[in-house]
Design an enzyme around this catalytic site. Sequence first.
Site, PDB file in Angstrom:
ATOM      1  N   GLY A   1     -17.753 -41.153 -17.400  1.00  0.00           N
ATOM      2  CA  GLY A   1     -16.893 -40.235 -18.492  1.00  0.00           C
ATOM      3  C   GLY A   1     -16.957 -38.774 -17.992  1.00  0.00           C
ATOM      4  CB  ALA A   2     -14.438 -36.164 -18.089  1.00  0.00           C
TER       5      ALA A   2
ATOM      6  NE  ARG B   1     -15.562 -41.568 -11.004  1.00  0.00           N
ATOM      7  CZ  ARG B   1     -15.321 -42.162 -12.104  1.00  0.00           C
ATOM      8  NH1 ARG B   1     -16.051 -42.119 -13.196  1.00  0.00           N
ATOM      9  NH2 ARG B   1     -14.052 -42.930 -12.601  1.00  0.00           N
TER      10      ARG B   1
ATOM     11  CD  GLN C   1     -14.221 -48.147 -17.686  1.00  0.00           C
ATOM     12  OE1 GLN C   1     -13.555 -48.913 -17.674  1.00  0.00           O
ATOM     13  NE2 GLN C   1     -14.109 -47.055 -16.768  1.00  0.00           N
TER      14      GLN C   1
ATOM     15  CG  ASP D   1     -11.144 -38.773 -17.080  1.00  0.00           C
ATOM     16  OD1 ASP D   1     -10.545 -39.751 -17.688  1.00  0.00           O
ATOM     17  OD2 ASP D   1     -12.523 -38.968 -16.664  1.00  0.00           O
TER      18      ASP D   1
HETATM   19  O1  MRU Z   1     -13.739 -44.013 -15.096  1.00  0.00           O
HETATM   20  P1  MRU Z   1     -14.494 -43.270 -16.376  1.00  0.00           P
HETATM   21  O2  MRU Z   1     -15.309 -44.525 -17.082  1.00  0.00           O
HETATM   22  O3  MRU Z   1     -15.442 -42.340 -16.042  1.00  0.00           O
HETATM   23  O4  MRU Z   1     -13.533 -42.979 -17.283  1.00  0.00           O
HETATM   24  C1  MRU Z   1     -13.525 -42.301 -18.498  1.00  0.00           C
HETATM   25  C2  MRU Z   1     -12.423 -41.833 -19.140  1.00  0.00           C
HETATM   26  O5  MRU Z   1     -11.309 -42.236 -18.952  1.00  0.00           O
HETATM   27  C3  MRU Z   1     -12.578 -41.268 -20.599  1.00  0.00           C
HETATM   28  O6  MRU Z   1     -11.755 -41.495 -21.345  1.00  0.00           O
HETATM   29  C4  MRU Z   1     -12.971 -39.571 -20.317  1.00  0.00           C
HETATM   30  O7  MRU Z   1     -13.546 -39.519 -19.293  1.00  0.00           O
HETATM   31  C5  MRU Z   1     -13.070 -39.142 -21.340  1.00  0.00           C
HETATM   32  S1  MRU Z   1     -14.649 -39.205 -22.011  1.00  0.00           S
HETATM   33  C6  MRU Z   1     -15.046 -38.137 -23.312  1.00  0.00           C
END
Ligand code: MRU
Length: 373
Positions: free
Chosen positions: A59-60, A95, A208, A249
């Site tokens: 998650g970002a 990432r 997720q 992200d």
């Molecule tokens: O690959 P991830 O699980 O890190 O991806 C997360 C997402 O795409 C979320 O929607 C995004 O990071 C926003 S989190 C507030």
Amino acid sequence: MKVNGQPTRTIWVETAPAEGQPGRVGIIDQTRLPHAFETMTLDTLEEAASAIRDMRVRGAPLIGAAAAYGVALGLQGDPSDARLGTVYNTLYATRPTAVNLRWALDEMMRVLTPLPPEEREAAAWRRAGEIAEEDVAINRSIGENGLKIIREIAARKKPGEPVNILTHCNAGWLATVDWGTATAPIYLAHEEGIPVHVWVDETRPRNQGAALTAWELGHHGVPHHVVADNTGGHLMQHDMVDLVIVGTDRTTANGDVCNKIGTYLKALAAHDNDVPFYVALPSPTIDFSLHSGRDIPIEQRGAEEMTHVHGRTPDGEITTLQVTPDGSPVANYAFDVTPARLVTALITERGVVKAESEAIAALFAERNSRTAA
Ligand code: MRU
């Protein structure tokens, strides 16, 4: 937010650094959810980097906070300029898509680089802690701004009729330090007694939505249904979705929104069915250096995420099963870009803003001018 009734965050200082004793960071190991709630301790730069790469934290906004703590861990015992460079590069390589990673690392460099090495360790722990606290405050404000939208929709409903919200991936508290972005307005609406119901996209390949969003909504008693990824269009055609709220992200200066793969298809379906499509984001997720979503690096992850699924057997064992034929090649694009024209508005900590260059730049004038300089 709460786990089994206990207030819990996704990242914390497990042991504060003291004379002769290094600091340690605690995280929830998200690869074990929803079947096991396990925490783990990060002691080194390498452990922080692999926790991000392997998506134990993800998650970002949480990636940003974890990277900031990773800098603090990485400088312990060697706060030299050379080490600072190594720490930055190691974490930056984990990432590629979530811009909060770069934002947090740049923020740590801005604070640490001018300091004499002997002052850097304490300053790194301090700034990482502030970044984590700021994330919590930002998400709470996003929640308050998004709550106004949910209130308006609720006011048009019959008494007791729920506001139906569709979300994709996990932009909940697990993706941030606390509150979440897309979920913050939902939690506040729920707390206020507004009936809400969430359609949770399962979000293949890593699930997720099914694993994390459903888990956290369940712990807060928020009514929800997990749906297969391709269900959203059908629900929207049948007036079963009042609004979509997703996270992001990286959102470019012109309002193009990069988020988990499949978000774009939901935005297309929302557009076709006149369903408002909102994106909840903290300002560190805006990349003012890019003016088109086409320039965002899209992470491609390992084939194993596609070929195998994780789950729990009836006897409680957490296991992995293959779903594709032996030898079938796979392509695993982790993110896609929703063009700004499909976004109703961005819900930020400073207010709800059109996904347009001028409006975004005006709301975050100081960030914008720093990038331009
Ligand atoms: O690959 P991830 O699980 O890190 O991806 C997360 C997402 O795409 C979320 O929607 C995004 O990071 C926003 S989190 C507030």
